[in-house]
Every structure is written in structure tokens, then in C-alpha cells.
Motif scaffolding. Sequence first.
Motif, PDB file in Angstrom:
ATOM      1  N   MET A 183       0.844  -1.179   0.000  1.00 66.48           N
ATOM      2  CA  MET A 183       0.000   0.000   0.000  1.00 66.48           C
ATOM      3  C   MET A 183       0.890   1.242   0.000  1.00 66.48           C
ATOM      4  N   SER A 184       0.555   2.191  -0.849  1.00 63.63           N
ATOM      5  CA  SER A 184       1.367   3.402  -0.951  1.00 63.63           C
ATOM      6  C   SER A 184       1.222   4.266   0.308  1.00 63.63           C
ATOM      7  N   HIS A 185       2.215   5.101   0.518  1.00 68.19           N
ATOM      8  CA  HIS A 185       2.242   5.953   1.707  1.00 68.19           C
ATOM      9  C   HIS A 185       1.255   7.120   1.630  1.00 68.19           C
ATOM     10  N   THR A 214      -5.793   3.711  -7.669  1.00 70.82           N
ATOM     11  CA  THR A 214      -5.402   2.306  -7.650  1.00 70.82           C
ATOM     12  C   THR A 214      -5.128   1.743  -9.046  1.00 70.82           C
ATOM     13  N   HIS A 215      -5.704   2.350 -10.083  1.00 68.16           N
ATOM     14  CA  HIS A 215      -5.485   1.848 -11.435  1.00 68.16           C
ATOM     15  C   HIS A 215      -4.216   2.410 -12.070  1.00 68.16           C
ATOM     16  N   PHE A 241       9.579  -1.565 -10.146  1.00 64.22           N
ATOM     17  CA  PHE A 241       8.648  -1.004 -11.117  1.00 64.22           C
ATOM     18  C   PHE A 241       9.398  -0.397 -12.302  1.00 64.22           C
ATOM     19  N   CYS A 242      10.336   0.493 -12.028  1.00 62.12           N
ATOM     20  CA  CYS A 242      11.059   1.181 -13.104  1.00 62.12           C
ATOM     21  C   CYS A 242      11.917   0.209 -13.908  1.00 62.12           C
ATOM     22  N   THR A 243      12.523  -0.756 -13.237  1.00 57.53           N
ATOM     23  CA  THR A 243      13.332  -1.747 -13.951  1.00 57.53           C
ATOM     24  C   THR A 243      12.467  -2.512 -14.943  1.00 57.53           C
ATOM     25  N   ALA A 244      11.326  -3.000 -14.488  1.00 55.12           N
ATOM     26  CA  ALA A 244      10.451  -3.781 -15.367  1.00 55.12           C
ATOM     27  C   ALA A 244       9.901  -2.925 -16.509  1.00 55.12           C
ATOM     28  N   ALA A 245       9.504  -1.697 -16.204  1.00 50.26           N
ATOM     29  CA  ALA A 245       8.939  -0.821 -17.234  1.00 50.26           C
ATOM     30  C   ALA A 245       9.960  -0.493 -18.314  1.00 50.26           C
ATOM     31  N   HIS A 246      11.166  -0.140 -17.910  1.00 47.31           N
ATOM     32  CA  HIS A 246      12.159   0.295 -18.896  1.00 47.31           C
ATOM     33  C   HIS A 246      12.859  -0.873 -19.571  1.00 47.31           C
ATOM     34  N   THR A 247      12.872  -2.025 -18.917  1.00 46.99           N
ATOM     35  CA  THR A 247      13.329  -3.228 -19.601  1.00 46.99           C
ATOM     36  C   THR A 247      12.353  -3.573 -20.717  1.00 46.99           C
ATOM     37  N   ALA A 248      11.057  -3.485 -20.434  1.00 47.66           N
ATOM     38  CA  ALA A 248      10.052  -3.770 -21.464  1.00 47.66           C
ATOM     39  C   ALA A 248      10.198  -2.804 -22.643  1.00 47.66           C
ATOM     40  N   ALA A 249      10.405  -1.526 -22.346  1.00 45.50           N
ATOM     41  CA  ALA A 249      10.571  -0.537 -23.422  1.00 45.50           C
ATOM     42  C   ALA A 249      11.850  -0.816 -24.212  1.00 45.50           C
ATOM     43  N   ALA A 250      12.947  -1.102 -23.511  1.00 43.78           N
ATOM     44  CA  ALA A 250      14.216  -1.396 -24.199  1.00 43.78           C
ATOM     45  C   ALA A 250      14.062  -2.618 -25.096  1.00 43.78           C
ATOM     46  N   ASP A 251      13.413  -3.651 -24.586  1.00 50.40           N
ATOM     47  CA  ASP A 251      13.227  -4.870 -25.377  1.00 50.40           C
ATOM     48  C   ASP A 251      12.450  -4.590 -26.660  1.00 50.40           C
ATOM     49  N   ILE A 252      11.414  -3.783 -26.556  1.00 47.35           N
ATOM     50  CA  ILE A 252      10.620  -3.438 -27.747  1.00 47.35           C
ATOM     51  C   ILE A 252      11.483  -2.666 -28.730  1.00 47.35           C
ATOM     52  N   TYR A 279      11.568   8.259  -5.982  1.00 45.48           N
ATOM     53  CA  TYR A 279      10.201   8.774  -5.932  1.00 45.48           C
ATOM     54  C   TYR A 279       9.213   7.606  -5.839  1.00 45.48           C
ATOM     55  N   VAL A 280       9.369   6.631  -6.713  1.00 44.04           N
ATOM     56  CA  VAL A 280       8.483   5.461  -6.751  1.00 44.04           C
ATOM     57  C   VAL A 280       8.585   4.645  -5.468  1.00 44.04           C
ATOM     58  N   ASP A 281       9.799   4.337  -5.058  1.00 45.13           N
ATOM     59  CA  ASP A 281       9.981   3.496  -3.874  1.00 45.13           C
ATOM     60  C   ASP A 281       9.791   4.270  -2.576  1.00 45.13           C
ATOM     61  N   GLY A 282      10.143   5.555  -2.573  1.00 46.39           N
ATOM     62  CA  GLY A 282      10.000   6.361  -1.370  1.00 46.39           C
ATOM     63  C   GLY A 282       8.561   6.581  -0.953  1.00 46.39           C
ATOM     64  N   LEU A 283       7.639   6.509  -1.918  1.00 46.66           N
ATOM     65  CA  LEU A 283       6.219   6.631  -1.597  1.00 46.66           C
ATOM     66  C   LEU A 283       5.498   5.285  -1.691  1.00 46.66           C
ATOM     67  N   ALA A 284       6.288   4.223  -1.822  1.00 42.08           N
ATOM     68  CA  ALA A 284       5.767   2.846  -1.792  1.00 42.08           C
ATOM     69  C   ALA A 284       4.608   2.640  -2.766  1.00 42.08           C
ATOM     70  N   THR A 285       4.814   3.068  -4.012  1.00 44.30           N
ATOM     71  CA  THR A 285       3.757   2.885  -4.999  1.00 44.30           C
ATOM     72  C   THR A 285       3.538   1.405  -5.288  1.00 44.30           C
ATOM     73  N   VAL A 286       2.388   1.114  -5.835  1.00 47.05           N
ATOM     74  CA  VAL A 286       2.044  -0.259  -6.189  1.00 47.05           C
ATOM     75  C   VAL A 286       2.954  -0.724  -7.323  1.00 47.05           C
ATOM     76  N   THR A 287       3.482  -1.936  -7.181  1.00 49.15           N
ATOM     77  CA  THR A 287       4.341  -2.535  -8.202  1.00 49.15           C
ATOM     78  C   THR A 287       3.685  -3.825  -8.681  1.00 49.15           C
ATOM     79  N   PRO A 288       3.046  -3.786  -9.847  1.00 47.30           N
ATOM     80  CA  PRO A 288       2.423  -5.007 -10.355  1.00 47.30           C
ATOM     81  C   PRO A 288       3.452  -6.123 -10.555  1.00 47.30           C
ATOM     82  N   THR A 289       2.992  -7.352 -10.421  1.00 50.15           N
ATOM     83  CA  THR A 289       3.871  -8.501 -10.632  1.00 50.15           C
ATOM     84  C   THR A 289       3.587  -9.197 -11.957  1.00 50.15           C
TER      85      THR A 289
END
Length: 186
Positions: A1-3, A8-9, A61-72, A147-157
Motif C-alpha cells: 500500500m502506498s504511503h 489504484t489503477h 517497477f522502473c526496472t520492469a517498465a524500462h526493460t520492457a521498453a528497451a526490449d521493444i 520517488y516510486v519506492d520512497g512513496l511505496a507505490t504499487v508494483t504489479p507482478t
Amino acid sequence: MSHIPLETHLPGITGLLEYRQDSAAPIRELTQILLRGESTLTEGERELIASLVSSRNQCKFCTAAHTAAADILLGESTTCELVKQDFETAPVSDKMKALLAIAAFVQENGKKVTPESINHAKNSGATDREIHDTVLIAALFCLYNKYVDGLATVTPTDSLFYEKLGDRITTVGYNRLPGGYDQLKK
């Protein structure tokens, strides 16, 4: 849960950028310029920098997002994984290895970027602008990761989420979607 309460979407950075659209606007603009603007580095190479820094910062979150973009953008999924594991042996150019080394130094501590690392990058073919942009991309992703981790944003799996996000990043870029993100509600 975020801080703080976030939509939620909108997991990860997207929810944070929607929360403060006024502060998000210049960040989005800078990111768009650096990762999608005119450059002698390909968009895929710039996403490799973002992926490496995010991975080293352990921002899932950022690793998965930018890995997906790099792969594309690279048209395959091996190079980015190898860069994150050990960029010095990854199948990228010597220039890119030198720039990734600079990005790794910035991620750890900007003062670790030495004249020797800059000279190595230049001797490997990097321009002053490529060095500048590498440092700025690395610094920007340190900001995003914290920013993402400091506010504990949701990280989809779910990897499908990141495939769709990678597609959105590569087609729309880092601009806010026209009309916002309500269409992402399920």
C-alpha cells in the motif's frame, strides 16, 4: 500500500505523476526530451541506461517498465538482461559500455565519475553530448526510482502489465495521455 492515497489503477510512477500534475509536467517534458528527443544515441540505448540505473537502485517497477521498453525498441529481450547482469560483457558497443559505466557511477555517487571514465568514453567514440545526456538520464532515473519506492507505490507482478506499459512508453513516450488515464480503469 502506498504511503499516500493514489489512484489504484495507476501503479508506479504514473500514479505519482497524476497526483501532482503541476510538478509532473516539467519532469515528463525532461524525460521526453532525454529519452525520445533528438540524439545520436538510439532510443533503445537510452532505455538501456534507464534500465541499468533502475536495476542497480533495485526499483522493481522502473526496472520492469524500462526493460520492457528497451526490449521493444531493440527488437529482442536478451541485451537488456545482459546489460543489467554485467554491462561490461554485454553485447553492446565499446562506446555504450563506457557510457553505461558512467551511468553506473552516477547511480552510485556522481562524484565517482572521474576524468578517466570520461576520457575512456571519449576514446570509445562518445561525444560530449552523449556523456552529458547519459549523466542526466542516470540522475533522472535515480530521482524516479527514489520517488516510486520512497512513496511505496504499487508494483504489479504481472509481466503482461509491463509489456503493455512498454508499448505505451515506446508509442506515446513520456507525455501524459490526452484526456488522462481513466481508460486504464478496469
